[in-house]
Every structure is written in C-alpha cells, then in structure tokens.
Design a protein around this motif. Structure first.
Motif, PDB file in Angstrom:
ATOM      1  N   ALA A   1      54.179  48.233  34.464  1.00 22.19           N
ATOM      2  CA  ALA A   1      52.548  48.494  34.810  1.00 22.19           C
ATOM      3  C   ALA A   1      52.534  47.008  36.178  1.00 22.19           C
ATOM      4  CB  ALA A   1      51.347  48.386  34.241  1.00 22.19           C
ATOM      5  N   GLN A   2      51.612  47.502  37.016  1.00 25.64           N
ATOM      6  CA  GLN A   2      51.299  46.432  38.717  1.00 25.64           C
ATOM      7  C   GLN A   2      49.462  46.617  38.389  1.00 25.64           C
ATOM      8  OE1 GLN A   2      53.390  44.970  39.748  1.00 25.64           O
ATOM      9  NE2 GLN A   2      55.137  46.233  39.614  1.00 25.64           N
ATOM     10  N   VAL A   3      49.132  45.809  37.984  1.00 24.02           N
ATOM     11  CA  VAL A   3      47.993  45.574  38.561  1.00 24.02           C
ATOM     12  C   VAL A   3      47.053  44.521  38.723  1.00 24.02           C
ATOM     13  CG1 VAL A   3      47.671  46.521  35.902  1.00 24.02           C
ATOM     14  CG2 VAL A   3      47.170  44.297  36.191  1.00 24.02           C
ATOM     15  N   LYS A   4      45.861  44.516  39.425  1.00 25.13           N
ATOM     16  CA  LYS A   4      44.791  42.812  40.120  1.00 25.13           C
ATOM     17  C   LYS A   4      43.805  43.955  40.594  1.00 25.13           C
ATOM     18  CE  LYS A   4      45.818  42.704  44.350  1.00 25.13           C
ATOM     19  NZ  LYS A   4      44.364  42.851  44.834  1.00 25.13           N
ATOM     20  N   ILE A   5      43.337  42.439  39.898  1.00 22.17           N
ATOM     21  CA  ILE A   5      41.755  42.096  40.231  1.00 22.17           C
ATOM     22  C   ILE A   5      41.228  43.070  41.705  1.00 22.17           C
ATOM     23  CG2 ILE A   5      39.238  41.260  40.551  1.00 22.17           C
ATOM     24  CD1 ILE A   5      41.006  38.883  37.790  1.00 22.17           C
ATOM     25  N   GLN A   6      40.698  43.779  41.959  1.00 26.39           N
ATOM     26  CA  GLN A   6      40.511  44.437  43.586  1.00 26.39           C
ATOM     27  C   GLN A   6      39.139  43.774  43.963  1.00 26.39           C
ATOM     28  OE1 GLN A   6      42.299  46.924  44.869  1.00 26.39           O
ATOM     29  NE2 GLN A   6      42.633  46.932  42.527  1.00 26.39           N
ATOM     30  N   GLY A   7      39.562  43.044  44.963  1.00 29.17           N
ATOM     31  CA  GLY A   7      38.613  41.764  45.955  1.00 29.17           C
ATOM     32  C   GLY A   7      38.261  42.487  46.883  1.00 29.17           C
ATOM     33  N   GLN A   8      37.795  43.540  47.204  1.00 26.64           N
ATOM     34  CA  GLN A   8      38.025  44.830  48.509  1.00 26.64           C
ATOM     35  C   GLN A   8      36.565  45.051  47.654  1.00 26.64           C
ATOM     36  OE1 GLN A   8      41.039  44.853  47.471  1.00 26.64           O
ATOM     37  NE2 GLN A   8      41.948  43.645  49.319  1.00 26.64           N
ATOM     38  N   ASN A   9      36.198  45.460  46.367  1.00 25.52           N
ATOM     39  CA  ASN A   9      35.535  46.303  45.937  1.00 25.52           C
ATOM     40  C   ASN A   9      34.254  45.127  45.297  1.00 25.52           C
ATOM     41  OD1 ASN A   9      33.607  47.910  44.393  1.00 25.52           O
ATOM     42  ND2 ASN A   9      34.820  49.554  44.791  1.00 25.52           N
ATOM     43  N   LYS A  10      32.576  45.507  45.669  1.00 25.66           N
ATOM     44  CA  LYS A  10      32.098  44.299  45.392  1.00 25.66           C
ATOM     45  C   LYS A  10      32.035  44.118  44.119  1.00 25.66           C
ATOM     46  CE  LYS A  10      30.552  42.922  49.737  1.00 25.66           C
ATOM     47  NZ  LYS A  10      29.007  42.907  50.918  1.00 25.66           N
ATOM     48  N   GLU A  11      31.528  46.009  43.933  1.00 26.75           N
ATOM     49  CA  GLU A  11      31.594  45.582  42.450  1.00 26.75           C
ATOM     50  C   GLU A  11      32.074  45.884  41.197  1.00 26.75           C
ATOM     51  OE1 GLU A  11      29.937  50.340  41.565  1.00 26.75           O
ATOM     52  OE2 GLU A  11      28.230  49.967  43.439  1.00 26.75           O
ATOM     53  N   MET A  12      33.505  46.327  42.010  1.00 22.34           N
ATOM     54  CA  MET A  12      34.829  45.739  40.590  1.00 22.34           C
ATOM     55  C   MET A  12      34.727  44.470  40.495  1.00 22.34           C
ATOM     56  SD  MET A  12      36.942  48.717  41.447  1.00 22.34           S
ATOM     57  CE  MET A  12      38.301  47.907  40.204  1.00 22.34           C
ATOM     58  N   LEU A  13      34.502  43.650  41.903  1.00 21.48           N
ATOM     59  CA  LEU A  13      35.078  41.905  41.857  1.00 21.48           C
ATOM     60  C   LEU A  13      33.332  40.858  40.806  1.00 21.48           C
ATOM     61  CD1 LEU A  13      36.233  40.220  43.391  1.00 21.48           C
ATOM     62  CD2 LEU A  13      34.811  40.015  44.755  1.00 21.48           C
ATOM     63  N   ALA A  14      31.903  42.079  40.807  1.00 20.00           N
ATOM     64  CA  ALA A  14      31.059  41.584  40.334  1.00 20.00           C
ATOM     65  C   ALA A  14      31.853  41.600  38.564  1.00 20.00           C
ATOM     66  CB  ALA A  14      30.067  42.096  40.392  1.00 20.00           C
ATOM     67  N   ALA A  15      31.662  42.728  38.228  1.00 16.34           N
ATOM     68  CA  ALA A  15      31.877  43.167  37.445  1.00 16.34           C
ATOM     69  C   ALA A  15      33.123  42.308  36.173  1.00 16.34           C
ATOM     70  CB  ALA A  15      33.105  44.348  36.554  1.00 16.34           C
ATOM     71  N   ALA A  16      34.907  42.018  37.329  1.00 23.01           N
ATOM     72  CA  ALA A  16      36.222  41.427  37.178  1.00 23.01           C
ATOM     73  C   ALA A  16      35.614  39.705  36.835  1.00 23.01           C
ATOM     74  CB  ALA A  16      36.527  40.715  37.883  1.00 23.01           C
ATOM     75  N   CYS A  17      34.318  39.558  37.391  1.00 20.83           N
ATOM     76  CA  CYS A  17      33.966  37.885  36.985  1.00 20.83           C
ATOM     77  C   CYS A  17      32.770  37.807  36.199  1.00 20.83           C
ATOM     78  CB  CYS A  17      32.381  37.794  38.307  1.00 20.83           C
ATOM     79  SG  CYS A  17      33.674  37.065  40.312  1.00 20.83           S
ATOM     80  N   GLN A  18      31.947  38.633  35.968  1.00 22.87           N
ATOM     81  CA  GLN A  18      32.016  39.076  34.705  1.00 22.87           C
ATOM     82  C   GLN A  18      32.565  39.084  33.539  1.00 22.87           C
ATOM     83  OE1 GLN A  18      28.945  42.715  34.095  1.00 22.87           O
ATOM     84  NE2 GLN A  18      27.603  41.369  35.766  1.00 22.87           N
ATOM     85  N   MET A  19      33.787  39.322  33.430  1.00 20.27           N
ATOM     86  CA  MET A  19      34.698  39.883  32.324  1.00 20.27           C
ATOM     87  C   MET A  19      35.549  38.360  32.684  1.00 20.27           C
ATOM     88  SD  MET A  19      34.369  42.788  30.887  1.00 20.27           S
ATOM     89  CE  MET A  19      35.810  43.100  30.079  1.00 20.27           C
ATOM     90  N   PHE A  20      35.916  38.002  33.067  1.00 16.95           N
ATOM     91  CA  PHE A  20      36.900  37.233  33.514  1.00 16.95           C
ATOM     92  C   PHE A  20      36.910  35.414  34.063  1.00 16.95           C
ATOM     93  CE2 PHE A  20      39.137  41.035  33.745  1.00 16.95           C
ATOM     94  CZ  PHE A  20      39.704  41.510  32.770  1.00 16.95           C
TER      95      PHE A  20
END
Length: 371
Positions: free
Chosen positions: A66-85
């Motif tokens: 699997a290839q995964v990455k944190i989505q830096g273009q989507n602000k909502e997903m970026l905010a969720a990643a900041c809270q999680m990681f």
C-alpha cells in the motif's frame, strides 16, 4: 522542506490559533514561537496478514503493498492529521496506518473464499482499498494505491487446487484425444459411404442430364421455329405500323402548317385593326375630344362671366346703399345737434327747416326701396 508540514504557534497555551504551512519555509522567533513538523512523504507499507481464516475456514497468508500519504492539499484532512499525528515520527505514522490497513485486510479475507481471493485479485484489492480509504481519511491520510502481492497457505490448499485443475486438464485431454480418434473413424466410414453414394448419384445425374438434354433440344427446336415464324409476322406488322406512323406524321405536319397559316392570318387581321385604329379611329376620337373640351371651356367661360357680372352689380348696389345710408345717418345726427341748438327758436322756424330737408330724405328712402 517541501515534503514537511510546519505548525507554528506562540509560546504559551491558547494565545492564538496555530499557523499551518504545507511544503514551505517559515521564520521562527525563539522563545516566542515554537514549531512542530509532520512528514508529507509517501509511505510504502508492507501489509502482511498471516494465517487468517477464510469464509470456509481455510487459513491463508496474504501480503499486500500500500502507498499512503498525508494529504497536504485538503485543509480538513490536514487539520485532522495534525490532531492525530503532531509530534509523531514518520515511523509511528506508518505503523498506525499499517495496523489500520492490516485490520481491514483481515476482515475482508474472513468474508471471502480462497478461490475468490486467488482467482479475482483485483476484486479483493478494490475492496481493501475502498474500506481502508474511508477509515484512514478521518485521520487525514489518503490511500494512494493498494495491490495484492502474494497469497499462500501452509496446508497446501492452493497447491491442491492446482493439482486438481491439472488432473482435470489432463483428463479432458485424454477424453478429447479418444473422442477425436472415434470421430476420425466415424468420419472415415461416412466418407466412404458418401463416396459410393456420390458415384451412384453421379451416374444417375448423367442419365438425367442426357434425357434433359434431348428434351430441351426438342423444345428448343420448337421454340426456334416458332420464333422464326413470329419474327416474320412481326416484321410485316412492323412495316404496316411504320407506314401508318408515317401517314400520321404527314397529317400532323399538315395540321401544323394549317395552324401556322391561321395564326398568320389572325396576326395580319390584328395588325390591320391596329393600323385602322391608329390612322382613323384614334384621330377622329382625338378631334371629337378636342371639340368637346372647347365647347365645355366656352360654356364655363360664359357661366363665369355671367356670375362675375352679377357679382359686380350686387357689389355696386351694396356700395351705393351703404353710401346713402351713411350720408343719411350723418345728416340725422346733424339735425339732432341742430335741434338741440334751436330749442330756443320758435315752432315756425323748425317747420321751415324740416320742409327744407324733406326732399332729401324722400330721395334716400326711394333708393333703398329700389335696391
């Protein structure tokens, strides 16, 4: 720097909201601001599930990439990643994503059979990708791709499936070979039978052909003789028709000539009528019209002269009457003034004055009555 996310905030809790900078640069003021980083690199995960029981209870081991990455273009997903990681290393983030993918992979294996996983790998990969993506997106992680790398088991179940398939193929090959030999013998017997039948049929057909030839030749002879007789009669008939058509065309030519003569005669009559009209009728008509207009003009002149004379007489009478009337009015006014002046005179003097003016008044009244 372009593959990192920076979160910049003032020192001290809750003073201002943090500033997110994806893939850029930032200046940090020591003791006033603090910075934290999250990797935006693509992570390659080796998702391995050992001895997972399928729907029919067969334990198998599955390995996926699997290839995964944190989505830096989507602000909502970026905010969720900041809270999680936020504050976690790249390895920790990869471990969390790997455990999530492995859990979904095990769940999907448990709902499928070995045959479904082994024979339709794309369907299995699509299911893992869909289920894992919907879960990881809440963490701010996007699944770029997922492929099934390997499927094996320790019970030789897959090899047994292969052996059974191989035996089935070999059996079908032997049966097919036997059927081919049988069909070859049958086809050979049929070929011999068809050869004999074809030979007999050929002889029969030759006899029929000879008979048909004789019959058709006789029929053709009759037809040829008939056609010759018909041809001769047709020739004579055609000659008669040709003569008749020639006579009809001659009559048509005569009719056309007669028609043209009639047309020429009519045109000559029309020309003569127009010439007569131009030389006789129209000059006479013009002379009559001129005389009528002259008579009408003389009549109108006499009427206008009479009306003018009458109008002149009437206007002269009105002018003379107006002059007499004006003169009488002036004398009457003069008499009124004189009467006022002669009030001290005696009655005899007034009678003399009236007698003096009486002839003039009588003449004025007679003129008005005559008008």
């Amino acid at each position: 720097i372009k593959h990192n996310l920076f979160m910049l905030s003032l020192s001290g809790c809750g003073r201002s909201p943090p500033l997110l900078i994806a893939g850029g640069r930032v200046f940090v003021f020591p003791c006033i601001q603090q910075i934290q980083r999250i990797s935006l690199n693509t992570l390659t995960l080796n998702v391995k599930s050992d001895k997972v029981y399928t729907r029919h209870g067969v334990p198998i081991s599955v390995t996926g990439i699997a290839q995964v990455k944190i989505q830096g273009q989507n602000k909502e997903m970026l905010a969720a990643a900041c809270q999680m990681f936020m504050g976690k290393s790249e390895g920790e983030i990869a471990n969390i994503a790997l455990e999530t993918l492995e859990g979904h992979q095990r769940a999907i294996i448990a709902h499928l059979t070995v045959e479904e996983i082994y024979q339709d790998r794309k369907k299995f990969s699509d299911q893992v990708f869909k289920v894992a993506s919907s879960d990881l997106v809440n963490m701010g992680i996007g699944v770029v791709s997922y492929t099934l790398k390997d499927v094996h088991d320790d019970q030789n179940y897959l090899s047994s499936l292969g052996k059974a398939r191989t035996a089935q193929v070999q059996r079908d090959a032997r049966i097919g070979e036997a059927q081919f030999r049988r069909d070859a013998v049958i086809r050979e017997a049929h070929a011999m039978q068809e050869k004999t039948s074809a030979q007999y049929k050929n002889e029969i057909e030759m006899a029929k052909a000879q008979r048909d030839f004789e019959l058709k030749k006789a029929a053709y002879d009759i037809e040829v003789n008939t056609k010759k007789a018909e041809s001769e009669m047709a020739y004579q008939l055609q000659v008669a028709k040709t003569k008749q058509r020639i006579e009809e065309e001659k009559m048509q030519v005569q009719v056309v000539e007669r028609t043209q003569q009639i047309t020429l005669q009519e045109q000559e009559i029309t020309r003569r009528e127009k010439e007569l009209e131009a030389k006789v009728w129209k000059p006479a008509e013009a002379e009559r019209y001129r005389i009528e207009k002259i008579a009408e003009a003389e009549k109108l002149q006499l009427i206008m002269e009479a009306e003018a004379e009458a109008e002149a007489i009437r206007m002269r009478g009105e002018a003379e009457a107006f002059a007499v009337e004006a003169k009488g009015r002036a004398e009457a006014e003069q008499m009124v003034k004189k009467a006022e002046a002669f009030k001290q005179y005696k009655e005899g003097a007034m009678v003399d004055m009236l007698l003096e003016k009486l002839p003039l008044v009588s003449a004025s009244k007679l003129l008005i009555v005559s008008k």
